[in-house]
Design a protein around this motif. Structure first.
Motif, PDB file in Angstrom:
ATOM      1  N   LEU A 240       5.295  16.176 -13.903  1.00 14.07           N
ATOM      2  CA  LEU A 240       4.810  16.172 -12.473  1.00 14.07           C
ATOM      3  C   LEU A 240       3.506  15.319 -12.417  1.00 14.07           C
ATOM      4  CD1 LEU A 240       5.715  19.758 -11.780  1.00 14.07           C
ATOM      5  CD2 LEU A 240       6.582  17.750 -10.826  1.00 14.07           C
ATOM      6  N   SER A 241       2.406  15.306 -13.756  1.00 16.76           N
ATOM      7  CA  SER A 241       1.405  14.456 -13.307  1.00 16.76           C
ATOM      8  C   SER A 241       1.646  13.110 -13.047  1.00 16.76           C
ATOM      9  CB  SER A 241       0.601  14.442 -14.493  1.00 16.76           C
ATOM     10  OG  SER A 241       1.153  14.149 -15.701  1.00 16.76           O
ATOM     11  N   GLY A 242       3.006  12.555 -13.683  1.00 21.60           N
ATOM     12  CA  GLY A 242       3.336  11.169 -13.574  1.00 21.60           C
ATOM     13  C   GLY A 242       3.912  11.044 -12.163  1.00 21.60           C
ATOM     14  N   LEU A 243       4.479  12.224 -11.614  1.00 18.14           N
ATOM     15  CA  LEU A 243       5.287  12.112 -10.292  1.00 18.14           C
ATOM     16  C   LEU A 243       3.891  12.166  -9.188  1.00 18.14           C
ATOM     17  CD1 LEU A 243       8.121  12.845  -9.140  1.00 18.14           C
ATOM     18  CD2 LEU A 243       7.079  15.054  -8.550  1.00 18.14           C
ATOM     19  N   ILE A 244       3.029  12.893  -9.594  1.00 20.14           N
ATOM     20  CA  ILE A 244       1.836  13.064  -8.586  1.00 20.14           C
ATOM     21  C   ILE A 244       1.103  11.514  -8.750  1.00 20.14           C
ATOM     22  CG2 ILE A 244      -0.307  13.898  -8.444  1.00 20.14           C
ATOM     23  CD1 ILE A 244       0.816  16.265  -9.776  1.00 20.14           C
ATOM     24  N   GLY A 245       0.957  10.999  -9.781  1.00 13.88           N
ATOM     25  CA  GLY A 245       0.536   9.551  -9.961  1.00 13.88           C
ATOM     26  C   GLY A 245       1.007   8.645  -8.981  1.00 13.88           C
ATOM     27  N   GLY A 246       2.352   8.752  -9.141  1.00 12.35           N
ATOM     28  CA  GLY A 246       3.203   7.716  -8.286  1.00 12.35           C
ATOM     29  C   GLY A 246       3.010   7.943  -6.746  1.00 12.35           C
ATOM     30  N   ILE A 247       3.113   9.160  -6.572  1.00 14.40           N
ATOM     31  CA  ILE A 247       3.060   9.629  -5.058  1.00 14.40           C
ATOM     32  C   ILE A 247       1.724   8.999  -4.470  1.00 14.40           C
ATOM     33  CG2 ILE A 247       2.567  11.773  -3.330  1.00 14.40           C
ATOM     34  CD1 ILE A 247       4.683  13.320  -5.150  1.00 14.40           C
ATOM     35  N   LEU A 248       0.508   9.425  -5.078  1.00 10.42           N
ATOM     36  CA  LEU A 248      -0.607   9.042  -4.663  1.00 10.42           C
ATOM     37  C   LEU A 248      -1.314   7.544  -4.749  1.00 10.42           C
ATOM     38  CD1 LEU A 248      -2.488  12.282  -5.766  1.00 10.42           C
ATOM     39  CD2 LEU A 248      -1.849  11.671  -3.563  1.00 10.42           C
ATOM     40  N   LEU A 249      -0.947   6.984  -5.975  1.00 13.14           N
ATOM     41  CA  LEU A 249      -1.193   5.571  -6.261  1.00 13.14           C
ATOM     42  C   LEU A 249      -0.249   4.789  -5.383  1.00 13.14           C
ATOM     43  CD1 LEU A 249      -1.908   5.572 -10.131  1.00 13.14           C
ATOM     44  CD2 LEU A 249      -3.538   5.721  -8.029  1.00 13.14           C
ATOM     45  N   ALA A 250       0.939   5.268  -5.061  1.00 12.88           N
ATOM     46  CA  ALA A 250       1.842   4.474  -3.819  1.00 12.88           C
ATOM     47  C   ALA A 250       1.063   3.989  -2.834  1.00 12.88           C
ATOM     48  CB  ALA A 250       3.155   5.363  -3.815  1.00 12.88           C
ATOM     49  N   ARG A 251       0.334   5.047  -2.347  1.00  9.97           N
ATOM     50  CA  ARG A 251      -0.377   4.742  -1.119  1.00  9.97           C
ATOM     51  C   ARG A 251      -1.569   3.651  -1.243  1.00  9.97           C
ATOM     52  NH1 ARG A 251      -0.312  10.714  -1.245  1.00  9.97           N
ATOM     53  NH2 ARG A 251       1.591  11.442  -0.069  1.00  9.97           N
ATOM     54  N   THR A 252      -2.305   3.821  -2.541  1.00 14.04           N
ATOM     55  CA  THR A 252      -3.094   2.842  -2.732  1.00 14.04           C
ATOM     56  C   THR A 252      -2.457   1.482  -3.058  1.00 14.04           C
ATOM     57  OG1 THR A 252      -4.499   4.534  -3.956  1.00 14.04           O
ATOM     58  CG2 THR A 252      -4.941   2.216  -4.305  1.00 14.04           C
ATOM     59  N   PHE A 253      -1.184   1.337  -3.804  1.00 17.42           N
ATOM     60  CA  PHE A 253      -0.399   0.095  -3.976  1.00 17.42           C
ATOM     61  C   PHE A 253       0.119  -0.256  -2.668  1.00 17.42           C
ATOM     62  CE2 PHE A 253       3.976  -0.775  -4.000  1.00 17.42           C
ATOM     63  CZ  PHE A 253       4.019  -2.219  -4.624  1.00 17.42           C
ATOM     64  N   GLY A 254       0.386   0.461  -1.683  1.00 20.33           N
ATOM     65  CA  GLY A 254       0.968   0.180  -0.341  1.00 20.33           C
ATOM     66  C   GLY A 254       0.003  -0.311   0.552  1.00 20.33           C
ATOM     67  N   GLY A 255      -1.068   0.343   0.638  1.00 20.41           N
ATOM     68  CA  GLY A 255      -2.229   0.163   1.443  1.00 20.41           C
ATOM     69  C   GLY A 255      -2.983  -1.250   1.363  1.00 20.41           C
ATOM     70  N   GLY A 256      -3.389  -1.278  -0.024  1.00 17.84           N
ATOM     71  CA  GLY A 256      -3.856  -2.545  -0.496  1.00 17.84           C
ATOM     72  C   GLY A 256      -3.237  -3.830  -0.492  1.00 17.84           C
ATOM     73  N   LEU A 257      -1.712  -3.626  -1.006  1.00 18.56           N
ATOM     74  CA  LEU A 257      -1.108  -4.848  -0.929  1.00 18.56           C
ATOM     75  C   LEU A 257      -0.596  -5.333   0.528  1.00 18.56           C
ATOM     76  CD1 LEU A 257       0.299  -6.822  -2.961  1.00 18.56           C
ATOM     77  CD2 LEU A 257       2.256  -5.437  -3.114  1.00 18.56           C
ATOM     78  N   GLY A 258      -0.232  -4.306   1.114  1.00 21.99           N
ATOM     79  CA  GLY A 258      -0.049  -4.354   2.602  1.00 21.99           C
ATOM     80  C   GLY A 258      -0.985  -5.153   3.475  1.00 21.99           C
ATOM     81  N   GLN A 259      -2.194  -4.614   3.123  1.00 22.40           N
ATOM     82  CA  GLN A 259      -3.262  -5.422   3.808  1.00 22.40           C
ATOM     83  C   GLN A 259      -3.596  -6.927   3.649  1.00 22.40           C
ATOM     84  OE1 GLN A 259      -5.081  -3.029   5.991  1.00 22.40           O
ATOM     85  NE2 GLN A 259      -6.238  -4.868   7.010  1.00 22.40           N
ATOM     86  N   TRP A 260      -3.284  -7.164   2.196  1.00 23.73           N
ATOM     87  CA  TRP A 260      -3.544  -8.409   1.746  1.00 23.73           C
ATOM     88  C   TRP A 260      -2.300  -9.612   2.215  1.00 23.73           C
ATOM     89  CZ3 TRP A 260      -2.756  -9.870  -3.954  1.00 23.73           C
ATOM     90  CH2 TRP A 260      -3.390 -11.158  -4.214  1.00 23.73           C
ATOM     91  N   LEU A 261      -1.099  -8.785   1.621  1.00 27.81           N
ATOM     92  CA  LEU A 261       0.104  -9.755   1.921  1.00 27.81           C
ATOM     93  C   LEU A 261       0.974  -9.607   3.005  1.00 27.81           C
ATOM     94  CD1 LEU A 261       0.620 -10.249  -1.767  1.00 27.81           C
ATOM     95  CD2 LEU A 261      -0.344 -11.864  -0.501  1.00 27.81           C
ATOM     96  N   GLY A 262       0.819  -8.338   3.790  1.00 29.63           N
ATOM     97  CA  GLY A 262       1.633  -7.911   4.680  1.00 29.63           C
ATOM     98  C   GLY A 262       2.576  -6.754   4.303  1.00 29.63           C
ATOM     99  N   TRP A 263       3.034  -5.881   5.213  1.00 28.40           N
ATOM    100  CA  TRP A 263       3.968  -4.683   4.922  1.00 28.40           C
ATOM    101  C   TRP A 263       5.204  -4.888   3.897  1.00 28.40           C
ATOM    102  CZ3 TRP A 263       8.941  -3.928   6.326  1.00 28.40           C
ATOM    103  CH2 TRP A 263       9.388  -4.636   7.453  1.00 28.40           C
ATOM    104  N   ARG A 264       5.523  -6.189   4.019  1.00 24.86           N
ATOM    105  CA  ARG A 264       6.889  -6.399   3.252  1.00 24.86           C
ATOM    106  C   ARG A 264       6.626  -6.637   1.714  1.00 24.86           C
ATOM    107  NH1 ARG A 264      10.667  -8.136   6.983  1.00 24.86           N
ATOM    108  NH2 ARG A 264      10.022  -8.687   9.051  1.00 24.86           N
ATOM    109  N   ALA A 265       5.421  -7.001   1.478  1.00 24.57           N
ATOM    110  CA  ALA A 265       5.143  -7.156   0.055  1.00 24.57           C
ATOM    111  C   ALA A 265       5.418  -5.990  -0.651  1.00 24.57           C
ATOM    112  CB  ALA A 265       3.760  -7.712  -0.107  1.00 24.57           C
ATOM    113  N   PRO A 266       4.888  -4.511  -0.483  1.00 19.88           N
ATOM    114  CA  PRO A 266       4.960  -3.677  -1.276  1.00 19.88           C
ATOM    115  C   PRO A 266       6.557  -3.305  -1.338  1.00 19.88           C
ATOM    116  CG  PRO A 266       3.208  -3.238   0.424  1.00 19.88           C
ATOM    117  CD  PRO A 266       3.759  -4.557   0.707  1.00 19.88           C
TER     118      PRO A 266
END
Length: 414
Positions: free
Chosen positions: A145-171
């Motif tokens: 579940l710690s891996g699951l949580i890491g995916g849940i929370l880091l997914a938002r970091t991944f999506g927000g950062g990459l989306g801001q940089w390259l657009g919403w399609r990139a994630p």
């Protein structure tokens, strides 16, 4: 052979395999969470309102709930390796379609498909629970579940950062490549297991429904998680509207808050050890109180400025810790009920949890539209109070029905 022994004579997974499976849980579940950080970007690019774009998040969660109900029971009927690899491949193709979508309906439809195929963690967790000794089950479940949580929370970091940089399609496009690569790795790494059931598919689905009727502890765990997870998704779905609205910050700011919240992944192994030592009920109780405290901290977000951002960040961290630690307690409780039907127990439990999460996401958007951020915080608190009241009532009921100790026979009758 006892049911709790590893199936097919497979050796109990070692630390490296547990960590790989935990990573797989995180990568697998990330697909339905990174859209929470990029929905404002979707709205701007596809010329729809932010509220309408947020249906992408709700669609993925409804798809996940449907996938749990319809696909996770197959974990008791099919070989885990083939099932996991097939679902990851479908999720990867769905992410590719989403990344190439030019209209919101296509993106919503792809999100439903992604959500349905992203149930791999809910197959991995009960599979692994059946491969480890009972005395390690809480700790191993906490690690997964710690891996699951890491995916849940880091997914938002991944999506927000990459989306801001390259657009919403990139994630979406990056997620497609990563998930398909993971499918290739797991095709060789997942242990060979023997299905625990030969029942036909309709019977597998029916068993999950019957378990809800016959197992009071399953119903209790389902209710706890549905209420708490509803508050969790309400807060996270609305957070993007708060940060990109009144705070006038970008999607990457949501990702940064999620990055702080990712520290909660270290709490679940601790929660697992506490469950092994004290049982799930005390852990559940503390977590519900923690959610109420988190809701109080989140209200500071209405202040604006640095103080508001600090309050939101700390409140989200506490909310993440409380929700995920409660998940450890709930799953430890249900996995102890009927070992031969663990996948179907998990089916019933996670279906209820994600139906609650989907409804919470929808309610959060409505609460934010009607009452602002304060309305979302109130919603989180009310849902936690309902769970706490049910927990306290269940505790009193158990105390009332607990059998009294038999009286000692007096010396004359010995």
């Amino acid at each position: 052979m006892p049911i709790d022994m590893p199936r097919s004579g497979a050796a109990a997974p070692g630390r490296r395999m547990i960590l790989l499976l935990a990573l797989s849980c995180g990568v697998g579940v990330a697909n339905i969470y990174f859209p929470q950080a990029i929905s404002p970007l979707v709205a701007a690019d596809l010329n729809v309102s932010p509220d309408t774009a947020a249906t992408v998040v709700t669609a993925a969660q409804f798809g996940y709930a449907a996938g749990i109900f319809l696909l996770v029971p197959l974990g008791d009927r099919l070989m885990h390796r083939k099932l996991i690899v097939t679902l990851l491949s479908i999720a990867g193709l769905g992410s590719l379609v989403a990344g190439l979508a030019t209209t919101l309906p296509v993106l919503v439809a792809a999100s439903v498909l992604i959500g349905a195929a992203t149930v791999v963690p809910q197959i991995i967790i009960p599979m692994t629970a059946g491969l480890v000794p009972e005395q390690r089950r809480g700790a191993v479940t906490g690690t997964l579940l710690s891996g699951l949580i890491g995916g849940i929370l880091l997914a938002r970091t991944f999506g927000g950062g990459l989306g801001q940089w390259l657009g919403w399609r990139a994630p979406y496009l990056v997620a497609a490549a990563v998930v398909i690569l993971l499918a290739v790795i797991l095709a060789f790494a997942v242990p060979t297991t023997t299905p625990s059931s030969r029942e036909r598919y309709p019977a597998l689905i029916g068993t999950a429904l019957r378990l809800m009727r016959t197992e009071p502890d399953l119903r209790r765990s389902c209710l706890y998680q549905a209420l708490i997870f509803a508050g969790f998704t309400a807060a996270w779905t609305s957070l993007a509207l708060l940060i990109t609205g009144p705070y006038h910050l970008g999607a990457s700011a949501v990702g940064l808050i999620a990055l702080v919240g990712a520290a909660s992944m270290f709490s679940t192994p601790i929660a697992g050890r506490l469950v092994d030592r004290h049982g799930p009920n005390p852990v559940n109780l503390v977590c519900m109180v923690g959610v109420i405290a988190a809701a109080a901290l989140l209200t500071l977000g209405g202040l604006g400025g640095p103080a508001g951002l600090v309050g939101v960040t700390v409140g989200m961290l506490l909310l993440d810790v409380a929700m995920q630690s409660g998940q450890v307690a709930n799953q430890a409780r249900i996995f102890a009920l009927r070992p031969e039907v663990r996948s179907r127990l998990n089916t019933a439990y996670m279906t209820c949890a994600f139906l609650g999460g989907s409804i919470g996401s929808w309610l959060g958007i409505r609460a934010y539209s009607a009452l602002g951020w304060g309305g979302v915080c109130l919603l989180v608190a009310v849902l936690a109070v309902l769970a706490l009241a049910r927990s306290l009532f269940a505790g009193r009921a158990r105390a009332v029905v607990a059998p009294e100790p038999a009286p000692q026979a007096d010396a004359a009758t010995r």
